[in-house]
Design a protein around this motif. Structure first.
Motif, PDB file in Angstrom:
ATOM      1  N   ALA A   2     131.405  56.126  19.996  1.00 22.88           N
ATOM      2  CA  ALA A   2     131.929  56.310  21.220  1.00 22.88           C
ATOM      3  C   ALA A   2     133.139  55.741  21.396  1.00 22.88           C
ATOM      4  O   ALA A   2     132.941  54.324  20.991  1.00 22.88           O
ATOM      5  N   MET A   3     133.943  55.729  22.279  1.00 24.75           N
ATOM      6  CA  MET A   3     135.101  54.992  22.751  1.00 24.75           C
ATOM      7  C   MET A   3     135.319  55.024  24.203  1.00 24.75           C
ATOM      8  O   MET A   3     134.884  55.811  24.860  1.00 24.75           O
ATOM      9  N   GLY A  51     131.589  60.318  20.569  1.00 24.55           N
ATOM     10  CA  GLY A  51     132.003  60.595  19.238  1.00 24.55           C
ATOM     11  C   GLY A  51     131.200  61.661  18.504  1.00 24.55           C
ATOM     12  O   GLY A  51     131.742  62.287  17.573  1.00 24.55           O
ATOM     13  N   SER A  52     130.144  62.228  19.306  1.00 25.67           N
ATOM     14  CA  SER A  52     129.338  63.231  18.712  1.00 25.67           C
ATOM     15  C   SER A  52     129.779  64.553  19.373  1.00 25.67           C
ATOM     16  O   SER A  52     129.805  65.673  18.743  1.00 25.67           O
ATOM     17  N   THR A  73     132.021  63.107  28.281  1.00 25.84           N
ATOM     18  CA  THR A  73     133.093  62.089  28.922  1.00 25.84           C
ATOM     19  C   THR A  73     132.350  61.559  30.075  1.00 25.84           C
ATOM     20  O   THR A  73     131.461  62.163  30.794  1.00 25.84           O
ATOM     21  N   TYR A  74     132.813  60.457  30.285  1.00 28.19           N
ATOM     22  CA  TYR A  74     132.303  59.683  31.588  1.00 28.19           C
ATOM     23  C   TYR A  74     133.589  59.122  32.309  1.00 28.19           C
ATOM     24  O   TYR A  74     134.503  58.451  31.752  1.00 28.19           O
ATOM     25  N   TYR A  75     133.644  59.263  33.714  1.00 27.17           N
ATOM     26  CA  TYR A  75     134.696  58.630  34.548  1.00 27.17           C
ATOM     27  C   TYR A  75     134.046  57.891  35.719  1.00 27.17           C
ATOM     28  O   TYR A  75     133.140  58.267  36.273  1.00 27.17           O
ATOM     29  N   ALA A  76     134.635  56.569  35.715  1.00 29.34           N
ATOM     30  CA  ALA A  76     134.298  55.916  37.024  1.00 29.34           C
ATOM     31  C   ALA A  76     134.637  56.721  38.193  1.00 29.34           C
ATOM     32  O   ALA A  76     135.836  57.382  38.329  1.00 29.34           O
ATOM     33  N   ALA A  77     134.001  56.637  39.407  1.00 31.98           N
ATOM     34  CA  ALA A  77     134.136  57.468  40.609  1.00 31.98           C
ATOM     35  C   ALA A  77     135.658  57.076  40.983  1.00 31.98           C
ATOM     36  O   ALA A  77     136.589  57.982  41.611  1.00 31.98           O
ATOM     37  N   SER A  78     136.178  55.936  40.920  1.00 30.43           N
ATOM     38  CA  SER A  78     137.384  55.534  41.412  1.00 30.43           C
ATOM     39  C   SER A  78     138.717  56.146  40.619  1.00 30.43           C
ATOM     40  O   SER A  78     139.708  55.900  41.163  1.00 30.43           O
ATOM     41  N   GLY A 120     127.405  55.304  19.984  1.00 30.71           N
ATOM     42  CA  GLY A 120     127.197  54.937  21.462  1.00 30.71           C
ATOM     43  C   GLY A 120     126.994  56.349  22.170  1.00 30.71           C
ATOM     44  O   GLY A 120     127.343  57.406  22.056  1.00 30.71           O
ATOM     45  N   VAL A 121     125.883  56.267  23.055  1.00 34.34           N
ATOM     46  CA  VAL A 121     125.744  57.603  24.019  1.00 34.34           C
ATOM     47  C   VAL A 121     126.464  57.382  25.297  1.00 34.34           C
ATOM     48  O   VAL A 121     126.453  56.486  26.012  1.00 34.34           O
ATOM     49  N   VAL A 122     127.053  58.475  25.510  1.00 32.72           N
ATOM     50  CA  VAL A 122     127.862  58.673  26.980  1.00 32.72           C
ATOM     51  C   VAL A 122     127.069  59.615  27.716  1.00 32.72           C
ATOM     52  O   VAL A 122     127.003  60.752  27.424  1.00 32.72           O
ATOM     53  N   ALA A 123     126.263  59.172  28.743  1.00 29.24           N
ATOM     54  CA  ALA A 123     125.428  60.078  29.373  1.00 29.24           C
ATOM     55  C   ALA A 123     125.302  59.280  30.772  1.00 29.24           C
ATOM     56  O   ALA A 123     124.461  58.586  31.227  1.00 29.24           O
TER      57      ALA A 123
END
Length: 125
Positions: free
Chosen positions: A33-34, A53-54, A58-63, A102-105
């Motif tokens: 994960a990056m 990476g799997s 994606t994740y984005y900060a609210a800002s 890494g887990v992006v959740a």
């Protein structure tokens, strides 16, 4: 040598755009994960955006949601952050980082093992 090197920072006017790049060397991005993180003067480091990476989640900060877009090219061993509609409050040193499996959740992974040295983004008129 295992390393991450950011580039693409600079001075931009409010409302402008920049594209950050992060080049990886010494390892392949598969299974990592990056993410992008930033630290403004006098403030703590904060998550900006991450990508799995799997499954490419994606994740984005609210800002930054709706203004920034994260992407990756494993073949080129690169991570990108397209930043549009930049605001003065986006001024910070931006870092890329990597987390093996890494887990992006709903957030960026916590097991960030590799970090770049950062690139400065200044948004000012």
């Amino acid at each position: 040598q295992v390393q991450l090197v950011e580039s693409g920072g600079g001075l931009v006017q409010p409302g402008g755009s920049l594209r950050l790049s992060c080049a990886a060397s010494g390892f392949t991005l598969d299974h990592y994960a990056m993410g992008w993180f930033r630290q403004a003067p006098g403030k703590e480091r904060e998550d900006v955006s991450c990508i799995s990476g799997s499954d490419g989640s994606t994740y984005y900060a609210a800002s930054v949601t709706g203004r920034f877009t994260i992407s990756r090219d494993n073949a080129k061993k690169a991570l990108y952050l397209q930043m549009n509609s930049l605001k003065p409050e986006d001024t910070a040193v931006y870092y890329c980082a990597a987390a093996l499996r890494g887990v992006v959740a709903g957030r960026c992974p916590r097991n960030l093992e590799l970090w770049g040295r950062g690139t400065l983004v200044t948004v000012s008129s």
